[in-house]
Design a protein around this motif. Structure first.
Motif, PDB file in Angstrom:
ATOM      1  N   SER A   1     -38.538 -26.077  64.435  1.00  0.00           N
ATOM      2  CA  SER A   1     -39.831 -25.096  64.536  1.00  0.00           C
ATOM      3  C   SER A   1     -39.674 -24.304  63.119  1.00  0.00           C
ATOM      4  CB  SER A   1     -39.939 -24.442  65.771  1.00  0.00           C
ATOM      5  OG  SER A   1     -38.559 -23.208  65.612  1.00  0.00           O
ATOM      6  N   GLY A   2     -38.555 -24.037  62.759  1.00  0.00           N
ATOM      7  CA  GLY A   2     -38.486 -23.280  61.561  1.00  0.00           C
ATOM      8  C   GLY A   2     -38.943 -21.856  61.957  1.00  0.00           C
ATOM      9  N   ASN A   3     -38.817 -21.212  63.043  1.00  0.00           N
ATOM     10  CA  ASN A   3     -39.345 -19.920  63.575  1.00  0.00           C
ATOM     11  C   ASN A   3     -38.093 -18.800  63.311  1.00  0.00           C
ATOM     12  OD1 ASN A   3     -42.145 -20.875  63.276  1.00  0.00           O
ATOM     13  ND2 ASN A   3     -41.804 -21.170  65.744  1.00  0.00           N
ATOM     14  N   ILE A   4     -36.864 -19.260  63.738  1.00  0.00           N
ATOM     15  CA  ILE A   4     -36.079 -18.406  63.737  1.00  0.00           C
ATOM     16  C   ILE A   4     -34.661 -19.001  62.650  1.00  0.00           C
ATOM     17  CG2 ILE A   4     -34.068 -17.354  65.394  1.00  0.00           C
ATOM     18  CD1 ILE A   4     -36.255 -18.087  67.579  1.00  0.00           C
ATOM     19  N   PRO A   5     -34.042 -18.228  61.988  1.00  0.00           N
ATOM     20  CA  PRO A   5     -32.940 -18.671  61.300  1.00  0.00           C
ATOM     21  C   PRO A   5     -31.764 -18.780  62.094  1.00  0.00           C
ATOM     22  CG  PRO A   5     -33.344 -16.469  60.771  1.00  0.00           C
ATOM     23  CD  PRO A   5     -34.661 -17.015  61.504  1.00  0.00           C
ATOM     24  N   VAL A   6     -31.167 -20.082  62.446  1.00  0.00           N
ATOM     25  CA  VAL A   6     -30.191 -20.138  63.541  1.00  0.00           C
ATOM     26  C   VAL A   6     -28.805 -20.649  62.908  1.00  0.00           C
ATOM     27  CG1 VAL A   6     -30.745 -22.737  63.905  1.00  0.00           C
ATOM     28  CG2 VAL A   6     -29.790 -21.192  65.666  1.00  0.00           C
ATOM     29  N   GLN A   7     -27.735 -20.084  63.530  1.00  0.00           N
ATOM     30  CA  GLN A   7     -26.421 -20.531  63.018  1.00  0.00           C
ATOM     31  C   GLN A   7     -25.896 -21.081  64.371  1.00  0.00           C
ATOM     32  OE1 GLN A   7     -24.568 -20.586  60.556  1.00  0.00           O
ATOM     33  NE2 GLN A   7     -25.785 -19.715  59.044  1.00  0.00           N
ATOM     34  N   ALA A   8     -25.158 -22.232  64.348  1.00  0.00           N
ATOM     35  CA  ALA A   8     -24.588 -22.842  65.492  1.00  0.00           C
ATOM     36  C   ALA A   8     -23.027 -22.367  65.544  1.00  0.00           C
ATOM     37  CB  ALA A   8     -24.284 -24.386  65.271  1.00  0.00           C
ATOM     38  N   ILE A   9     -22.654 -21.914  66.947  1.00  0.00           N
ATOM     39  CA  ILE A   9     -21.399 -21.534  67.244  1.00  0.00           C
ATOM     40  C   ILE A   9     -20.656 -22.728  68.089  1.00  0.00           C
ATOM     41  CG2 ILE A   9     -20.006 -19.984  68.214  1.00  0.00           C
ATOM     42  CD1 ILE A   9     -22.150 -17.951  68.154  1.00  0.00           C
ATOM     43  N   PRO A  10     -19.818 -23.413  67.707  1.00  0.00           N
ATOM     44  CA  PRO A  10     -19.037 -24.338  68.458  1.00  0.00           C
ATOM     45  C   PRO A  10     -18.429 -23.818  69.572  1.00  0.00           C
ATOM     46  CG  PRO A  10     -17.895 -24.186  66.504  1.00  0.00           C
ATOM     47  CD  PRO A  10     -19.011 -23.304  66.258  1.00  0.00           C
ATOM     48  N   ARG A  11     -18.561 -24.267  71.017  1.00  0.00           N
ATOM     49  CA  ARG A  11     -17.896 -23.595  71.943  1.00  0.00           C
ATOM     50  C   ARG A  11     -16.872 -24.453  72.624  1.00  0.00           C
ATOM     51  NH1 ARG A  11     -18.343 -19.110  72.843  1.00  0.00           N
ATOM     52  NH2 ARG A  11     -20.439 -18.595  73.461  1.00  0.00           N
ATOM     53  N   ASP A  12     -15.483 -23.876  72.764  1.00  0.00           N
ATOM     54  CA  ASP A  12     -14.555 -24.679  73.547  1.00  0.00           C
ATOM     55  C   ASP A  12     -14.802 -24.644  75.055  1.00  0.00           C
ATOM     56  OD1 ASP A  12     -12.435 -22.537  71.533  1.00  0.00           O
ATOM     57  OD2 ASP A  12     -12.822 -24.634  71.370  1.00  0.00           O
TER      58      ASP A  12
END
Length: 205
Positions: A118-129
């Motif tokens: 969507s390009g509306n929110i700058p997102v960073q991914a967090i890998p989850r254990d």
């Protein structure tokens, strides 16, 4: 109460009143979430937080939204929370979050894909254990900051009691509440705030 020893001592708990909080001490903020995709009673909560780092080197929970929402509603809640946190106050521009950290699993993975497209929110991914041992080890990194009263909660927030109960109820055996979603978000927030000025989780992958 859960068996075991409480990880966070009640004497370490720090709180503030948002109505008379000096926003000028905030140097940067971000949004962060731990998401779940079902509303059944045994499922986890989704926890959305707006977190700020102060010039006093304390981490402030500026806002929080907690609930059980299925994926379509969860997507809406994430967008609404971002819009709420990005209301620009020209007197305090550093209160604007610079990105939204989302866990990269299950519903979070879907949200990352949807939000990035969507390009509306700058997102960073967090890998989850996935293992409880890793989750506990991750939360243990917050203990020095709690002990120094450098993690501060807004006591007027509607979810204040939930956050306090879950964090103070977490032991080395299990959670007194049966949930650890707030603890996960706080642990990740500590990594972002104190790990480096511009934390990049790509190195975790």
């Amino acid at each position: 109460a859960a068996k075991g020893t409480g990880i966070v001592n009640e004497d370490w708990w720090a709180e503030y009143d948002p109505t008379d909080f000096d926003k000028s001490i905030i140097t940067r903020t971000f949004c962060i979430a731990d998401t779940a995709s079902t509303v059944k009673t045994y499922s986890d909560y989704s926890v959305l937080m707006h977190v700020g780092l102060g010039s006093d080197q304390r981490m402030y929970i500026l806002d929080a939204s907690i609930g059980k929402w299925e994926t379509p509603k969860l997507r809406q809640k994430v967008h609404e929370f971002w819009q709420r946190c990005t209301q620009l106050d020209m007197a305090y521009p550093l209160m604007m979050p610079w990105c939204f950290y989302l866990e990269n699993k299950s519903s979070g993975h879907y949200l990352i894909q949807e939000i990035m497209s969507s390009g509306n929110i700058p997102v960073q991914a967090i890998p989850r254990d996935r293992t409880s041992r890793d989750k506990l080890a991750r939360f243990l990194t917050t203990v020095p900051y709690f002990a120094q009263r450098r993690i501060v909660f807004p006591y007027t927030n509607e979810h204040y009691a939930h956050m306090r109960r879950e964090i103070l109820g977490l032991t080395d055996k299990s959670s007194a509440t049966g949930h650890d979603d707030v603890c996960d978000v706080v642990a990740d927030s500590v990594a972002v705030c104190f790990g480096a000025p511009a934390m990049d989780y790509s190195g975790w992958l």
